[in-house]
Design an enzyme around this catalytic site. Structure first.
Site, mmCIF file in Angstrom:
data_model
loop_
_atom_site.group_PDB
_atom_site.id
_atom_site.type_symbol
_atom_site.label_atom_id
_atom_site.label_comp_id
_atom_site.label_asym_id
_atom_site.label_seq_id
_atom_site.Cartn_x
_atom_site.Cartn_y
_atom_site.Cartn_z
ATOM 1 N N ASP A 150 0.835 -1.210 0.000
ATOM 2 C CA ASP A 150 0.000 0.000 0.000
ATOM 3 C C ASP A 150 0.868 1.258 0.000
ATOM 4 O O ASP A 150 2.017 1.236 0.446
ATOM 5 C CB ASP A 150 -0.913 -0.024 1.237
ATOM 6 C CG ASP A 150 -2.077 0.939 1.110
ATOM 7 O OD1 ASP A 150 -2.390 1.370 -0.024
ATOM 8 O OD2 ASP A 150 -2.684 1.268 2.147
ATOM 9 N N GLY A 204 0.041 5.513 -4.293
ATOM 10 C CA GLY A 204 -0.524 6.819 -4.659
ATOM 11 C C GLY A 204 0.115 7.937 -3.856
ATOM 12 O O GLY A 204 0.472 9.002 -4.394
ATOM 13 N N SER A 249 -7.632 -5.556 -5.170
ATOM 14 C CA SER A 249 -8.806 -6.072 -4.447
ATOM 15 C C SER A 249 -10.057 -5.914 -5.310
ATOM 16 O O SER A 249 -10.079 -5.100 -6.244
ATOM 17 C CB SER A 249 -8.989 -5.315 -3.128
ATOM 18 O OG SER A 249 -9.443 -3.995 -3.378
ATOM 19 N N GLU A 269 -12.568 -4.454 -4.386
ATOM 20 C CA GLU A 269 -12.987 -3.062 -4.135
ATOM 21 C C GLU A 269 -12.186 -2.072 -4.993
ATOM 22 O O GLU A 269 -12.637 -0.946 -5.230
ATOM 23 C CB GLU A 269 -12.819 -2.716 -2.656
ATOM 24 C CG GLU A 269 -13.781 -3.455 -1.721
ATOM 25 C CD GLU A 269 -13.422 -4.916 -1.442
ATOM 26 O OE1 GLU A 269 -12.241 -5.296 -1.654
ATOM 27 O OE2 GLU A 269 -14.320 -5.672 -1.036
ATOM 28 N N ASN A 270 -11.018 -2.475 -5.467
ATOM 29 C CA ASN A 270 -10.187 -1.554 -6.270
ATOM 30 C C ASN A 270 -10.796 -1.229 -7.631
ATOM 31 O O ASN A 270 -10.368 -0.281 -8.293
ATOM 32 C CB ASN A 270 -8.756 -2.096 -6.445
ATOM 33 C CG ASN A 270 -7.914 -2.023 -5.188
ATOM 34 O OD1 ASN A 270 -7.043 -2.870 -4.968
ATOM 35 N ND2 ASN A 270 -8.142 -1.024 -4.342
ATOM 36 N N ARG A 318 2.022 -4.769 6.316
ATOM 37 C CA ARG A 318 1.318 -3.735 5.567
ATOM 38 C C ARG A 318 2.212 -2.516 5.488
ATOM 39 O O ARG A 318 2.733 -2.041 6.505
ATOM 40 C CB ARG A 318 -0.013 -3.359 6.196
ATOM 41 C CG ARG A 318 -0.739 -2.301 5.329
ATOM 42 C CD ARG A 318 -2.202 -2.184 5.590
ATOM 43 N NE ARG A 318 -2.810 -1.292 4.598
ATOM 44 C CZ ARG A 318 -4.049 -1.350 4.178
ATOM 45 N NH1 ARG A 318 -4.851 -2.269 4.644
ATOM 46 N NH2 ARG A 318 -4.513 -0.493 3.284
HETATM 47 C C1 IPE Z 1 -5.456 -2.705 -0.128
HETATM 48 O O1 IPE Z 1 -5.101 -1.403 -0.352
HETATM 49 C C2 IPE Z 1 -5.550 -3.459 -1.432
HETATM 50 C C3 IPE Z 1 -4.271 -3.757 -2.062
HETATM 51 C C4 IPE Z 1 -3.114 -3.541 -1.550
HETATM 52 C C5 IPE Z 1 -4.365 -4.391 -3.344
HETATM 53 P P1 IPE Z 1 -6.202 -0.251 -0.534
HETATM 54 O O2 IPE Z 1 -5.460 1.012 -0.714
HETATM 55 O O3 IPE Z 1 -7.156 -0.640 -1.600
HETATM 56 O O4 IPE Z 1 -6.959 -0.310 0.861
HETATM 57 P P2 IPE Z 1 -7.739 0.823 1.653
HETATM 58 O O5 IPE Z 1 -8.745 1.416 0.710
HETATM 59 O O6 IPE Z 1 -6.731 1.817 2.102
HETATM 60 O O7 IPE Z 1 -8.366 0.101 2.813
HETATM 61 C C1 IPE Z 2 -1.467 0.235 -3.360
HETATM 62 O O1 IPE Z 2 -1.273 1.605 -3.377
HETATM 63 C C2 IPE Z 2 -1.761 -0.347 -4.724
HETATM 64 C C3 IPE Z 2 -3.119 -0.863 -4.879
HETATM 65 C C4 IPE Z 2 -4.048 -0.866 -3.959
HETATM 66 C C5 IPE Z 2 -3.479 -1.412 -6.161
HETATM 67 P P1 IPE Z 2 -2.501 2.630 -3.423
HETATM 68 O O2 IPE Z 2 -2.858 2.883 -4.847
HETATM 69 O O3 IPE Z 2 -3.612 2.150 -2.568
HETATM 70 O O4 IPE Z 2 -1.834 3.924 -2.816
HETATM 71 P P2 IPE Z 2 -2.447 4.887 -1.701
HETATM 72 O O5 IPE Z 2 -2.859 4.028 -0.558
HETATM 73 O O6 IPE Z 2 -3.598 5.595 -2.331
HETATM 74 O O7 IPE Z 2 -1.318 5.800 -1.341
HETATM 75 MG MG MG Z 3 -4.059 2.366 -0.631
#
Ligand code: IPE
Ligand code: IPE
Ligand code: MG
Length: 264
Positions: free
Chosen positions: A37, A40, A82, A84-85, A201
């Site tokens: 995680d 972004g 996920s 949810e992604n 994590r």
């Molecule tokens: C968890 O990260 C899913 C993956 C690492 C693929 P997210 O960024 O989607 O989780 P939340 O939204 O912070 O709980």
């Molecule tokens: C994890 O990084 C990658 C995926 C969940 C696919 P994020 O894209 O969730 O990055 P943040 O949490 O928004 O910084």
């Molecule tokens: Mg994230």
């Protein structure tokens, strides 16, 4: 594997080397699961688009997969996407899928060289056909490998996995009397694999985000503030060293150290 194999891959004199020497190779976690995680936020800190964080995160995947194999971890599970992604903007989702395909194509050689068996967990049939095709190549080409099992969690949700397992158990004609925890876990995507001993994590979030809900019942959790694109061998070693200092009780009590007979 061994300290030697790990040291062959680590720059001499680096902090990684000092950490590698602290690892107890007789007490490795059999299964390490990682919620990757912070891609972004890593990009935002650099005034870059989010997808640049995902791109940079590929280097971390490469590093962690090879480090884990050299360390002698039996199973590594990375949470890549996920269910949810799918709520994310279409362009971001498309980039994630493209990066995944590219990773598989470019890294197949590394997986083969390291004797790694590649698997996918999640609702694979709902992924785009070109992604499925690439996954099938990776799974097929590494199927005969006997080293580390590398699961990638894609279109994954812990709750969906439990529902899918229940459906499969019903379809297999399992009766309520037949069903216990062991039998039920045979219907999960991770059937036959040990539960994660260590759940990592990155990016400091204190939540499990629907990851391996059944399997992490007694996992040791290690959260680092490091964003996934900055996560490297040394962070994994730090987590393993910290894990080895934990006292796992599984609801019991700490075993008293044996006292010599007659001692007061
Ligand atoms: C968890 O990260 C899913 C993956 C690492 C693929 P997210 O960024 O989607 O989780 P939340 O939204 O912070 O709980
Ligand atoms: C994890 O990084 C990658 C995926 C969940 C696919 P994020 O894209 O969730 O990055 P943040 O949490 O928004 O910084
Ligand atoms: Mg994230």
């Amino acid at each position: 594997m061994s300290l030697e194999q790990l040291l062959a891959w680590i720059p001499p004199g680096s902090p990684d080397e000092a950490l590698a020497r602290q690892v107890n190779f007789d007490q490795l976690p059999a299964h390490v699961a990682i919620i990757m995680d912070g891609n972004g936020r890593w990009a935002a800190e650099r005034h870059l688009p989010r997808v640049e964080g995902h791109r940079a995160g590929i280097d971390s995947v490469r590093d962690v997969v090879e480090t884990s194999a050299r360390l002698g971890i039996d199973v590594l599970t990375l949470y890549a996407f996920s269910i949810e992604n799918w709520k994310r903007p279409r362009a971001e989702v498309n980039t994630l899928m493209t990066l995944l395909k590219r990773y598989l194509r470019l890294e197949l050689g590394t997986l083969l060289k390291n004797n790694i068996r590649f698997r996918v967990i999640g609702r694979v049939d709902e992924l785009p056909p070109d992604v499925r095709h690439e996954l099938e190549i990776g799974i097929g080409r590494t199927a005969g490998n006997t080293g580390m099992l590398f699961n990638i969690a894609l279109n994954y949700s812990g709750r969906a996995e439990i529902v899918d397992a229940a459906r499969r158990a019903i379809a297999a004609g399992i009766t309520p009397d037949d069903l216990d925890e062991q039998h039920f876990s045979d219907f999960l995507y991770t059937a036959g694999q040990p539960d994660p001993d260590l759940l990592i994590r990155t990016s400091g979030e204190m939540r499990v985000s629907n990851f391996l809900l059944w399997q992490i019942a007694y996992s040791e959790i290690w959260v680092t503030e490091t964003f996934w694109p900055d996560f490297r061998c040394r962070h994994l070693l730090e987590a393993v060293v910290a894990y080895q200092k934990r006292d796992r009780r599984y609801g019991g009590i700490k075993q008293p150290t044996t006292v010599a007979l007659g001692a007061k």
